[in-house]
Design a protein around this motif. Sequence first.
Motif, PDB file in Angstrom:
ATOM      1  N   LYS A  40      31.578 -12.620  17.454  1.00 54.55           N
ATOM      2  CA  LYS A  40      32.469 -11.822  18.296  1.00 54.55           C
ATOM      3  C   LYS A  40      33.893 -11.807  17.737  1.00 54.55           C
ATOM      4  N   THR A  41      34.427 -12.986  17.468  1.00 58.60           N
ATOM      5  CA  THR A  41      35.790 -13.060  16.929  1.00 58.60           C
ATOM      6  C   THR A  41      35.852 -12.461  15.537  1.00 58.60           C
ATOM      7  N   SER A  42      34.826 -12.689  14.729  1.00 59.50           N
ATOM      8  CA  SER A  42      34.804 -12.134  13.369  1.00 59.50           C
ATOM      9  C   SER A  42      34.858 -10.614  13.395  1.00 59.50           C
ATOM     10  N   LEU A  43      34.128 -10.003  14.325  1.00 57.13           N
ATOM     11  CA  LEU A  43      34.136  -8.541  14.427  1.00 57.13           C
ATOM     12  C   LEU A  43      35.527  -8.037  14.811  1.00 57.13           C
ATOM     13  N   ALA A  44      36.164  -8.707  15.769  1.00 58.80           N
ATOM     14  CA  ALA A  44      37.505  -8.296  16.184  1.00 58.80           C
ATOM     15  C   ALA A  44      38.510  -8.451  15.043  1.00 58.80           C
ATOM     16  N   ARG A  45      38.425  -9.557  14.308  1.00 57.56           N
ATOM     17  CA  ARG A  45      39.324  -9.764  13.165  1.00 57.56           C
ATOM     18  C   ARG A  45      39.075  -8.740  12.063  1.00 57.56           C
ATOM     19  N   CYS A  46      37.827  -8.430  11.836  1.00 57.57           N
ATOM     20  CA  CYS A  46      37.475  -7.436  10.810  1.00 57.57           C
ATOM     21  C   CYS A  46      38.087  -6.085  11.151  1.00 57.57           C
ATOM     22  N   PHE A  55      47.008  -9.152  14.705  1.00 58.55           N
ATOM     23  CA  PHE A  55      45.874  -9.591  15.522  1.00 58.55           C
ATOM     24  C   PHE A  55      46.297 -10.816  16.322  1.00 58.55           C
ATOM     25  N   MET A  56      46.149 -10.750  17.621  1.00 65.88           N
ATOM     26  CA  MET A  56      46.540 -11.846  18.503  1.00 65.88           C
ATOM     27  C   MET A  56      45.306 -12.376  19.214  1.00 65.88           C
ATOM     28  N   GLU A  57      44.865 -13.562  18.813  1.00 68.39           N
ATOM     29  CA  GLU A  57      43.728 -14.201  19.470  1.00 68.39           C
ATOM     30  C   GLU A  57      44.256 -15.149  20.535  1.00 68.39           C
ATOM     31  N   ILE A  58      43.898 -14.905  21.773  1.00 66.87           N
ATOM     32  CA  ILE A  58      44.460 -15.659  22.889  1.00 66.87           C
ATOM     33  C   ILE A  58      43.339 -16.380  23.640  1.00 66.87           C
ATOM     34  N   SER A  59      43.550 -17.663  23.860  1.00 70.86           N
ATOM     35  CA  SER A  59      42.590 -18.463  24.617  1.00 70.86           C
ATOM     36  C   SER A  59      43.036 -18.560  26.072  1.00 70.86           C
ATOM     37  N   PRO A  60      42.119 -18.403  27.014  1.00 74.22           N
ATOM     38  CA  PRO A  60      42.483 -18.556  28.426  1.00 74.22           C
ATOM     39  C   PRO A  60      43.128 -19.903  28.733  1.00 74.22           C
ATOM     40  N   LYS A  61      42.792 -20.931  27.952  1.00 75.75           N
ATOM     41  CA  LYS A  61      43.349 -22.260  28.196  1.00 75.75           C
ATOM     42  C   LYS A  61      44.859 -22.301  27.981  1.00 75.75           C
ATOM     43  N   SER A  62      45.379 -21.350  27.183  1.00 76.27           N
ATOM     44  CA  SER A  62      46.813 -21.339  26.894  1.00 76.27           C
ATOM     45  C   SER A  62      47.604 -20.527  27.912  1.00 76.27           C
ATOM     46  N   LEU A  63      46.909 -19.952  28.899  1.00 75.37           N
ATOM     47  CA  LEU A  63      47.569 -19.073  29.863  1.00 75.37           C
ATOM     48  C   LEU A  63      47.525 -19.663  31.267  1.00 75.37           C
ATOM     49  N   ARG A  64      48.697 -19.822  31.829  1.00 77.12           N
ATOM     50  CA  ARG A  64      48.798 -20.159  33.249  1.00 77.12           C
ATOM     51  C   ARG A  64      49.407 -19.005  34.033  1.00 77.12           C
ATOM     52  N   THR A  65      50.227 -18.210  33.338  1.00 74.91           N
ATOM     53  CA  THR A  65      50.897 -17.063  33.960  1.00 74.91           C
ATOM     54  C   THR A  65      50.911 -15.900  32.967  1.00 74.91           C
ATOM     55  N   THR A  66      51.227 -14.716  33.462  1.00 78.64           N
ATOM     56  CA  THR A  66      51.384 -13.568  32.558  1.00 78.64           C
ATOM     57  C   THR A  66      52.646 -13.710  31.705  1.00 78.64           C
ATOM     58  N   ASP A  67      53.599 -14.498  32.159  1.00 83.10           N
ATOM     59  CA  ASP A  67      54.755 -14.800  31.309  1.00 83.10           C
ATOM     60  C   ASP A  67      54.318 -15.581  30.072  1.00 83.10           C
ATOM     61  N   ASP A  68      53.319 -16.459  30.217  1.00 85.30           N
ATOM     62  CA  ASP A  68      52.765 -17.165  29.058  1.00 85.30           C
ATOM     63  C   ASP A  68      52.186 -16.166  28.058  1.00 85.30           C
ATOM     64  N   ILE A 100      45.126  -7.140  20.736  1.00 87.39           N
ATOM     65  CA  ILE A 100      45.167  -8.352  21.552  1.00 87.39           C
ATOM     66  C   ILE A 100      43.731  -8.690  21.952  1.00 87.39           C
ATOM     67  N   PHE A 101      43.284  -9.862  21.500  1.00 84.78           N
ATOM     68  CA  PHE A 101      41.902 -10.302  21.693  1.00 84.78           C
ATOM     69  C   PHE A 101      41.891 -11.557  22.562  1.00 84.78           C
ATOM     70  N   ILE A 102      41.234 -11.483  23.709  1.00 87.60           N
ATOM     71  CA  ILE A 102      41.134 -12.625  24.622  1.00 87.60           C
ATOM     72  C   ILE A 102      39.694 -13.116  24.601  1.00 87.60           C
ATOM     73  N   ASP A 103      39.498 -14.324  24.064  1.00 83.50           N
ATOM     74  CA  ASP A 103      38.151 -14.893  23.957  1.00 83.50           C
ATOM     75  C   ASP A 103      37.789 -15.620  25.256  1.00 83.50           C
ATOM     76  N   TRP A 142      43.089  -3.332  23.235  1.00 83.19           N
ATOM     77  CA  TRP A 142      42.671  -4.550  23.927  1.00 83.19           C
ATOM     78  C   TRP A 142      41.216  -4.869  23.594  1.00 83.19           C
ATOM     79  N   MET A 143      40.928  -6.148  23.346  1.00 78.83           N
ATOM     80  CA  MET A 143      39.559  -6.617  23.153  1.00 78.83           C
ATOM     81  C   MET A 143      39.386  -7.922  23.924  1.00 78.83           C
ATOM     82  N   ILE A 144      38.259  -8.035  24.597  1.00 83.45           N
ATOM     83  CA  ILE A 144      37.910  -9.286  25.268  1.00 83.45           C
ATOM     84  C   ILE A 144      36.511  -9.679  24.816  1.00 83.45           C
ATOM     85  N   ALA A 145      36.181 -10.954  24.971  1.00 87.50           N
ATOM     86  CA  ALA A 145      34.860 -11.428  24.568  1.00 87.50           C
ATOM     87  C   ALA A 145      34.365 -12.480  25.539  1.00 87.50           C
TER      88      ALA A 145
END
Length: 223
Positions: A40-46, A55-68, A100-103, A142-145
């Motif tokens: 999944k991530t490989s396809l988005a990076r490709c 390319f911005m890979e974002i993990s939900p663990k790093s987000l507490r708010t939309t300001d984050d 922007i890719f949110i895994d 936007w891409m999500i996985a």
Amino acid sequence: VGNEKAVRKMTAAAYTALGRDNHEMNELAFAIFGPSSSGKTSLARCYAETVSLPFMEISPKSLRTTDDLFRIIKNVLLEHDIPLVEEDRPKHYTLPPCIIFIDEVHALMPSIVDGLLKATEFNDAQLVTESGVVIDTSRVTWMIATTDEGKLFEAFRTRFSPVVLNYLNKSDVAKIVKLVNDDLSMGVCELVAKYNSRIPRKALEFARYMRMVQAMQPKDSWE
């Protein structure tokens, strides 16, 4: 290699983006579904590499708010030496073309999901953070996985176009091993795939290990 239907969909998007001066493509947002290590991530990076956009890979663990989320986006743009466009009004910004890719998107907090609904809507494309920052996201792809389509938030289903990945068969895994190890015979690549028939990453790891073993053996005993 493999998952031709998914590749065709992303190819059509890349073709559209490459036909534009700024390489943006915001007509569709993509939800990539597939089991763990299916690419999944490989396809988005490709895709991002193909259209030459940040390319911005974002993990939900790093987000507490939309300001984050906004902070992470700003930092990635700085790494690419791309300025954030500030509008005439205070605390109003426009994002440049980017991906922007949110895994593992199913792990997002509900408050983050609410903030992303307008941002990922083609006709709205606006992210408003808790601190009142307003960001125009109309040039973002936007891409999500997620590993489980059933866990996807219902509100996202109408906003994201599905891209489904499956584990590859032995033949496809052998082709990938051959692409990375051109000097190996196809028969050896097929043997690697035989024992690693689901996940290309593991097959490539096995091929690297096999080379180490080969270096330890007399040439006449390698076969």
